[in-house]
Structure formats: C-alpha cells, structure tokens
Design a protein around this motif. Structure first.
Motif, PDB file in Angstrom:
ATOM      1  N   LYS A 162      31.710  33.249  15.382  1.00 19.70           N
ATOM      2  CA  LYS A 162      32.306  31.917  15.280  1.00 19.70           C
ATOM      3  C   LYS A 162      31.334  30.850  15.783  1.00 19.70           C
ATOM      4  N   VAL A 163      30.621  31.194  16.870  1.00 15.94           N
ATOM      5  CA  VAL A 163      29.635  30.250  17.418  1.00 15.94           C
ATOM      6  C   VAL A 163      28.532  29.990  16.397  1.00 15.94           C
ATOM      7  N   ARG A 166      23.908  32.351  22.184  1.00 13.16           N
ATOM      8  CA  ARG A 166      25.181  32.387  21.458  1.00 13.16           C
ATOM      9  C   ARG A 166      26.120  33.438  22.060  1.00 13.16           C
ATOM     10  N   GLU A 193      33.493  36.536  18.483  1.00 13.93           N
ATOM     11  CA  GLU A 193      33.416  35.150  18.969  1.00 13.93           C
ATOM     12  C   GLU A 193      32.019  34.581  18.734  1.00 13.93           C
ATOM     13  N   ARG A 194      30.997  35.431  18.865  1.00 16.53           N
ATOM     14  CA  ARG A 194      29.612  34.998  18.621  1.00 16.53           C
ATOM     15  C   ARG A 194      29.439  34.577  17.166  1.00 16.53           C
ATOM     16  N   GLU A 202      27.484  32.147  25.245  1.00 20.82           N
ATOM     17  CA  GLU A 202      28.517  31.161  24.959  1.00 20.82           C
ATOM     18  C   GLU A 202      29.830  31.852  24.575  1.00 20.82           C
ATOM     19  N   ALA A 203      29.711  32.932  23.788  1.00 22.67           N
ATOM     20  CA  ALA A 203      30.907  33.690  23.390  1.00 22.67           C
ATOM     21  C   ALA A 203      31.578  34.307  24.615  1.00 22.67           C
ATOM     22  N   CYS A 204      30.775  34.838  25.536  1.00 23.25           N
ATOM     23  CA  CYS A 204      31.326  35.411  26.772  1.00 23.25           C
ATOM     24  C   CYS A 204      32.018  34.332  27.597  1.00 23.25           C
ATOM     25  N   ARG A 205      31.382  33.162  27.654  1.00 23.06           N
ATOM     26  CA  ARG A 205      31.973  32.064  28.427  1.00 23.06           C
ATOM     27  C   ARG A 205      33.335  31.680  27.857  1.00 23.06           C
ATOM     28  N   ARG A 206      33.414  31.635  26.527  1.00 21.97           N
ATOM     29  CA  ARG A 206      34.682  31.276  25.888  1.00 21.97           C
ATOM     30  C   ARG A 206      35.774  32.315  26.176  1.00 21.97           C
ATOM     31  N   LEU A 207      35.371  33.570  26.234  1.00 24.86           N
ATOM     32  CA  LEU A 207      36.349  34.653  26.422  1.00 24.86           C
ATOM     33  C   LEU A 207      36.589  34.995  27.888  1.00 24.86           C
TER      34      LEU A 207
END
Length: 222
Positions: free
Chosen positions: A90-91, A33, A87-88, A36-41
């Motif tokens: 939110k994931v 997760r 962001e995590r 994924e948050a890092c990827r989004r940001l």
C-alpha cells in the motif's frame, strides 16, 4: 549410519534454505517503506526477523518443547510479515501515485511477496486436506455410530415384540386354564348339588319311614 547421514544432510539443507530466506527477508525489512508499514501497524522490525531452531534451545528442556516454541514464533512471525508486506504494498502504491518509481528493492519485495503467497497457498491447501480427512473421519464415525444405534434399536424392537408375544401367550394360556378350572368347578358344583339333593331326599324318606314305624307301634300298643 546412512540414516544419520541423510538426516544430517536434510537438516543442513533446510537450515541453508531458511538462511537464504532470512537474508532475503532482511533486505526487504531494512527499507524505509517496510519501516513505514511497521509503524502503521504498530509492529517492530525485530519481530519479523527469522530465528533459527537452535535459538529456542533451553538447556535441559525437551526437543518437543523447543519445537513448539519455534513453531509458535514462526507462525506469528509469518502472520505479522504477511501484514507488513501487504501494508508495504500500500505504501509503494501510494508513493507511485505521488510519482515515485519503484526501485530494485520493490522488485525483490514483489518476488518475496509472491513466494510468501505461494507458501501460504500450499499451507492452506495442506490444512484443507487435513481438515477434509478429519471431516471424513468424523462422518465415518458418525455413520458407524448411527449404524450401531440402528442395530441396537432393531434389537430392542425385536426384544419388545417377543416380550409382547410372550405376554399374549401367557395371557391366552392363563385364560384357557381359568376356563378349564371354571368348567371343572361348575361340574363339581353340579355334582355336589345333585348329591345334596339325593341326601335330602333320603333324609326325608327316612324320616317318613320312622314316622310310619312310630305310628304302627302306637296302634299295636293301643
């Protein structure tokens, strides 16, 4: 020696605390997760890892510069970490809506998030107090400056008032002196006019006497 011992103990305690926090952070950072948050940001996991103060040491450089580098990195790291954790969350919420149950790492994440928010609140409170002290200091400086300007303005007004009084006094004195001079000149003019009149009368009298004397001589000779 006691002071050095206390300082050494304090540094060791701080280092231990930072190490524990770094380990807790690392556990959360290695989860899918978080990735994924890092990827989004658009961030990298490596930028979120804690770095010790010693890692910023450059041989021959001053401690102050080392501290600046550490503080700058740590501030940026915490800002990025806060964004990633948000962001995590939110994931996790999105996955929960899909039916996934949060695991033990999510509990660790929530605990870490709570700790982070608590630290951020304390930091904001400290910054606010510092800003308030600076504001009060500026207000006091402004008040002192206004007071000084007020005192100066009063002095300038008083000086101008005295100047005007002196000018009025000089003008009044000058007018009185002129009045006296004019009176003396007028009196002198009257005296001169009277003397001139008497002189002319004497001249006329003398001329008449000379004429009469001349006539007597002419009659005597004739």
């Amino acid at each position: 020696e006691k002071t050095l011992a206390v300082a050494s103990s304090s540094s060791a305690s701080l280092a231990r605390k930072q190490e524990i926090e770094a380990n807790q952070t690392s556990k959360v950072l290695e989860t899918p997760r978080t990735k994924e948050a890092c990827r989004r940001l658009g961030l990298f996991i490596e930028d979120l890892h804690f770095r010790s103060f010693e890692s910023f040491h450059i041989p021959g450089d001053m401690k102050e510069k080392q501290q600046l580098r550490f503080d700058h990195y740590e501030k940026k790291r915490k800002e990025n970490l806060a964004m990633v954790l948000a962001e995590r969350a939110k994931v996790i919420a999105a996955n929960a809506r899909k039916g996934e149950l949060p695991g033990i790492q999510s509990a660790q994440f929530l605990s870490m998030l709570e700790s982070l928010f608590e630290k951020e609140a304390k930091r904001l409170e400290t910054d606010l107090k510092s800003q308030l002290r600076q504001h009060n200091s500026l207000v006091k400086e402004n008040e002192d400056q206004l007071r000084k300007e007020g005192v100066l303005q009063e002095k300038l007004i008083e000086r101008e008032k005295r100047k005007m009084q002196a000018q009025r006094h000089a003008a009044d004195h000058g007018a009185k002196v002129k009045e006296k001079c004019d009176a003396k000149l007028a009196a002198s003019g009257l005296i001169l006019a009277k003397q001139q009149e008497e002189y002319e009368k004497k001249q006329e009298s003398y001329a008449r006497e000379m004429l009469a004397e001349k006539e007597r001589l002419e009659r005597f000779q004739g």
